[in-house]
Design a protein around this motif. Sequence first.
Motif, PDB file in Angstrom:
ATOM      1  N   ASP A 183      -1.062   7.544 -13.863  1.00 17.77           N
ATOM      2  CA  ASP A 183      -0.654   7.002 -12.561  1.00 17.77           C
ATOM      3  C   ASP A 183       0.831   6.663 -12.493  1.00 17.77           C
ATOM      4  N   LYS A 184       1.480   6.593 -13.644  1.00 20.17           N
ATOM      5  CA  LYS A 184       2.874   6.135 -13.662  1.00 20.17           C
ATOM      6  C   LYS A 184       3.800   7.039 -12.838  1.00 20.17           C
ATOM      7  N   LYS A 185       3.673   8.344 -13.037  1.00 17.79           N
ATOM      8  CA  LYS A 185       4.532   9.282 -12.315  1.00 17.79           C
ATOM      9  C   LYS A 185       4.329   9.169 -10.812  1.00 17.79           C
ATOM     10  N   PHE A 186       3.065   9.018 -10.425  1.00 20.45           N
ATOM     11  CA  PHE A 186       2.729   8.903  -9.004  1.00 20.45           C
ATOM     12  C   PHE A 186       3.364   7.651  -8.396  1.00 20.45           C
ATOM     13  N   LEU A 187       3.241   6.505  -9.092  1.00 17.57           N
ATOM     14  CA  LEU A 187       3.767   5.246  -8.568  1.00 17.57           C
ATOM     15  C   LEU A 187       5.294   5.241  -8.548  1.00 17.57           C
ATOM     16  N   HIS A 188       5.912   5.788  -9.594  1.00 16.65           N
ATOM     17  CA  HIS A 188       7.378   5.847  -9.623  1.00 16.65           C
ATOM     18  C   HIS A 188       7.916   6.741  -8.503  1.00 16.65           C
TER      19      HIS A 188
ATOM     20  N   ILE B 297      10.415   5.514  -5.517  1.00 12.63           N
ATOM     21  CA  ILE B 297      11.704   6.165  -5.217  1.00 12.63           C
ATOM     22  C   ILE B 297      11.795   6.517  -3.736  1.00 12.63           C
ATOM     23  N   LYS B 298      10.734   7.116  -3.206  1.00 11.32           N
ATOM     24  CA  LYS B 298      10.712   7.462  -1.780  1.00 11.32           C
ATOM     25  C   LYS B 298      10.852   6.212  -0.921  1.00 11.32           C
ATOM     26  N   TYR B 299      10.136   5.163  -1.342  1.00 12.94           N
ATOM     27  CA  TYR B 299      10.176   3.903  -0.597  1.00 12.94           C
ATOM     28  C   TYR B 299      11.579   3.283  -0.649  1.00 12.94           C
ATOM     29  N   SER B 300      12.219   3.329  -1.834  1.00 13.11           N
ATOM     30  CA  SER B 300      13.522   2.683  -2.015  1.00 13.11           C
ATOM     31  C   SER B 300      14.634   3.389  -1.254  1.00 13.11           C
TER      32      SER B 300
ATOM     33  N   ASP C   9      11.446  -6.006  -1.254  1.00 16.94           N
ATOM     34  CA  ASP C   9      12.549  -5.429  -2.014  1.00 16.94           C
ATOM     35  C   ASP C   9      12.033  -4.673  -3.239  1.00 16.94           C
ATOM     36  N   VAL C  10      12.821  -3.678  -3.699  1.00 16.31           N
ATOM     37  CA  VAL C  10      12.440  -2.859  -4.853  1.00 16.31           C
ATOM     38  C   VAL C  10      12.274  -3.723  -6.097  1.00 16.31           C
ATOM     39  N   SER C  11      13.117  -4.758  -6.252  1.00 17.20           N
ATOM     40  CA  SER C  11      13.035  -5.610  -7.449  1.00 17.20           C
ATOM     41  C   SER C  11      11.670  -6.288  -7.563  1.00 17.20           C
ATOM     42  N   THR C  12      11.062  -6.623  -6.418  1.00 17.40           N
ATOM     43  CA  THR C  12       9.727  -7.227  -6.435  1.00 17.40           C
ATOM     44  C   THR C  12       8.694  -6.233  -6.950  1.00 17.40           C
TER      45      THR C  12
ATOM     46  N   LYS D 217       0.828  -1.211   0.000  1.00 16.41           N
ATOM     47  CA  LYS D 217       0.000   0.000   0.000  1.00 16.41           C
ATOM     48  C   LYS D 217       0.868   1.270   0.000  1.00 16.41           C
ATOM     49  N   GLU D 218       2.053   1.175   0.585  1.00 14.72           N
ATOM     50  CA  GLU D 218       2.940   2.348   0.651  1.00 14.72           C
ATOM     51  C   GLU D 218       3.367   2.788  -0.744  1.00 14.72           C
ATOM     52  N   VAL D 219       3.493   1.837  -1.652  1.00 13.69           N
ATOM     53  CA  VAL D 219       3.898   2.167  -3.020  1.00 13.69           C
ATOM     54  C   VAL D 219       2.688   2.324  -3.936  1.00 13.69           C
ATOM     55  N   PHE D 220       1.781   1.339  -3.910  1.00 15.11           N
ATOM     56  CA  PHE D 220       0.657   1.349  -4.854  1.00 15.11           C
ATOM     57  C   PHE D 220      -0.539   2.172  -4.377  1.00 15.11           C
ATOM     58  N   ALA D 221      -0.569   2.497  -3.075  1.00 17.05           N
ATOM     59  CA  ALA D 221      -1.665   3.287  -2.503  1.00 17.05           C
ATOM     60  C   ALA D 221      -3.012   2.646  -2.858  1.00 17.05           C
ATOM     61  N   ASP D 222      -3.914   3.443  -3.431  1.00 16.02           N
ATOM     62  CA  ASP D 222      -5.254   2.924  -3.752  1.00 16.02           C
ATOM     63  C   ASP D 222      -5.375   2.465  -5.206  1.00 16.02           C
ATOM     64  N   LYS D 223      -4.250   2.260  -5.873  1.00 11.32           N
ATOM     65  CA  LYS D 223      -4.276   1.850  -7.288  1.00 11.32           C
ATOM     66  C   LYS D 223      -4.477   0.333  -7.446  1.00 11.32           C
ATOM     67  N   ILE D 224      -4.330  -0.407  -6.348  1.00  7.61           N
ATOM     68  CA  ILE D 224      -4.556  -1.851  -6.382  1.00  7.61           C
ATOM     69  C   ILE D 224      -5.342  -2.256  -5.133  1.00  7.61           C
ATOM     70  N   VAL D 225      -5.828  -3.501  -5.177  1.00  8.09           N
ATOM     71  CA  VAL D 225      -6.475  -4.092  -4.014  1.00  8.09           C
ATOM     72  C   VAL D 225      -5.646  -5.316  -3.618  1.00  8.09           C
ATOM     73  N   VAL D 226      -5.256  -5.392  -2.360  1.00  5.73           N
ATOM     74  CA  VAL D 226      -4.466  -6.511  -1.864  1.00  5.73           C
ATOM     75  C   VAL D 226      -5.384  -7.410  -1.035  1.00  5.73           C
ATOM     76  N   ASN D 227      -5.476  -8.656  -1.454  1.00  4.13           N
ATOM     77  CA  ASN D 227      -6.294  -9.637  -0.741  1.00  4.13           C
ATOM     78  C   ASN D 227      -5.383 -10.646  -0.036  1.00  4.13           C
ATOM     79  N   ASN D 228      -5.546 -10.766   1.273  1.00  6.53           N
ATOM     80  CA  ASN D 228      -4.740 -11.709   2.052  1.00  6.53           C
ATOM     81  C   ASN D 228      -5.358 -13.113   2.017  1.00  6.53           C
ATOM     82  N   TYR D 229      -4.494 -14.127   1.798  1.00 10.80           N
ATOM     83  CA  TYR D 229      -4.889 -15.526   1.877  1.00 10.80           C
ATOM     84  C   TYR D 229      -3.907 -16.244   2.788  1.00 10.80           C
ATOM     85  N   PHE D 230      -4.443 -17.192   3.579  1.00 12.93           N
ATOM     86  CA  PHE D 230      -3.615 -17.894   4.552  1.00 12.93           C
ATOM     87  C   PHE D 230      -3.592 -19.376   4.210  1.00 12.93           C
TER      88      PHE D 230
END
Length: 675
Positions: A180-185, A189-192, A163-166, A23-36
């Motif tokens: 959205d590309k500029k926003f995500l990049h 960068i901030k995250y990396s 990791d950034v590579s992921t 979420k720190e990188v993609f923010a609200d541009k994706i939905v993350v679903n947890n599976y156990f």
Amino acid sequence: MKEIALITDSNSRLARVLKENLKEVFADKIVVNNYFLKEFSDDFIIDEEIVLVMIKERAFEIRKHIKPNSKVTVIKRTIETREMPKIFSIPEGTDVLVVNDNKETTYEIMSLFYELGINHLNLIPYYEDIDYKSTYIAITPGESNNVPSHIKNIVDVGDRKIDVSTFIKLMSYIDIKDEDKKFLHSNLIKYSEKLVNSDVGISERYKELFLRNEELDTVINLSENGIIFTYYDGKITICNEKMKDILGINRNIIGESIDSVFNDKLNFLLNKNDFKDEVIEFNKRFINVNKHTICSFGLESGVYYHFQEITYIRQLEQNLSKKIREKGHIARYNFKDIITKSKSMNETIKLSQKISTSDLTVLILGESGTGKELFAQSIHNNSLRSKQPFIAVNCAAMPENLLESELFGYESGAFTGALKDGKQGLFEQANNGTIFLDEIGDMPLYLQTKLLRVLQERQVTRIGANKVIDINIRVIAATNKNLLQLVEEDKFRGDLYYRLNVLPLNIPPLRKRKEDIVDLLIHFINREIEIEDSAKYALVNYDWPGNVRELQNLASYLELMCENVICVGDLPYYFQHDTVNKNFEEEKIFLENKHNFNVVVEVLKEINFFNNLNQNIGRNNIVKILNKKNIDISENDVRKILLDCSKIDLIISGKGRKGSVISEKGIKFLEEFNK
């Protein structure tokens, strides 16, 4: 909106941390679903096309739970940059226990450490059924609760982050809109910036460390002190240029053993425990040495040596004391501050400038208030000692007993009321600089004897002390008294006089530089102001017994009393009295040098005669009257006479046809010469 499946073994802290990373990188541009994984049934199918798993083994385990076209990505994780110094600070070769939540993740983080270049430690994986009593340091990624209780030195590098590579791989799977590309990049960068990237980041970190080492090397080499650091095995890792200069070494000694660099005179330092401010003599220099052992996690990691030349310490002390001393202990003036257009004063300045290039003793002579200290300070500031202390002492302003203790200092307990730790004298404070002894003619005879020793030997002895202290000072003395006469009267030592009178300098009194009086007055008033000719004449013809100091006092008086114009009536009473009641010899000489003096007297007589009739007379009528007396004179001659008489305040010239009026001073002048 793209949906991503995040698979973990259970609903643990790890699952929450990974989701927060995404979420720190993609923010609200994706939905993350947890599976156990522990909750999966045999027929459970994951609909998301992008699936994230923790390790490769899990990728094989979930094949029956994903669609054929799903893209499975194994998450690579790393640690934050801020955690790296903690690990690198552990001494090389140390046994370190690596603790994580299970065997697989323990090996995973050990592998990460090796990827990141952490190869200076002996990393040991943690197993629950093994005794680790001989190991006392542990590294863990947020699993401190699993560390054996006997280990107190725990380096917790925190939860590993994706990791950034992921993220780069995920972005290639997701169809990102152009807007959205500029926003995500930007987010990536901030995250990396907070992470050590296991793929490419290590080279960037290496580059950054290199630049920081370059900066550190520059800072260390700017130091005036010698610095050397050795690793725990005695190998030199840091040595600045100043240390090489002190040791007399020109080659690069990084990597050499300290005992091969320290010669026989310094090897004794290697066997000593830590010490502070120990003075040694080496290569004809006195050196202040400090030694300090550096420890990390209770182990010796290196030794720091700090060499400081005693002469530099003294200079620091003097420079500091110079800044904090009271007024009179700082040389504030230079030759450019001396305002003059007088020939005699300019010759004195030129002589002083020559004197300033020497280190010989100076004796400044001059009346009180002529500016002897101004010249003393200027000589000091124009000399090679200009960056050293300037100490001014008024020998007439202190009681005899106090003057001795101030000049020479005293030891602890030297007399009742002495400071507990003793006191440094002014001669010592002036070391490497200049001491100015003002009013030297008033120094007591017994102190003159002690001063003679200072001039001869350049040594002082504190009151109550047995040892002598070497000093390097220049002495400038000053007096308004006739020292030769005092020598003849046995009030001043002859041998001291000749020791002082090496470079004599005489400051002319203000009455001998009258062309400077008006300029100095305007300078001291320090604002726009006009001075009438009559006032200028009174100022120039005053004797100025108090010299420039008296002129300064007058400036303060006039600044208060006058606004825009200074008239003769604005001057203090003694100027009025002095101007009117005198024999007018100077006025007579002034007029004789320009005109026929008898003709001037005749002109003044005619003006006075008409004034007594309450009438004024103009130039044309004066010419007619004098011509009838057989005095050959033109109207232009009369105009020049009237102008000069006005300059010296004998008449007050009227504008236009008003004519001239004789002044009180002019009447006195006529009484003196019309006999």
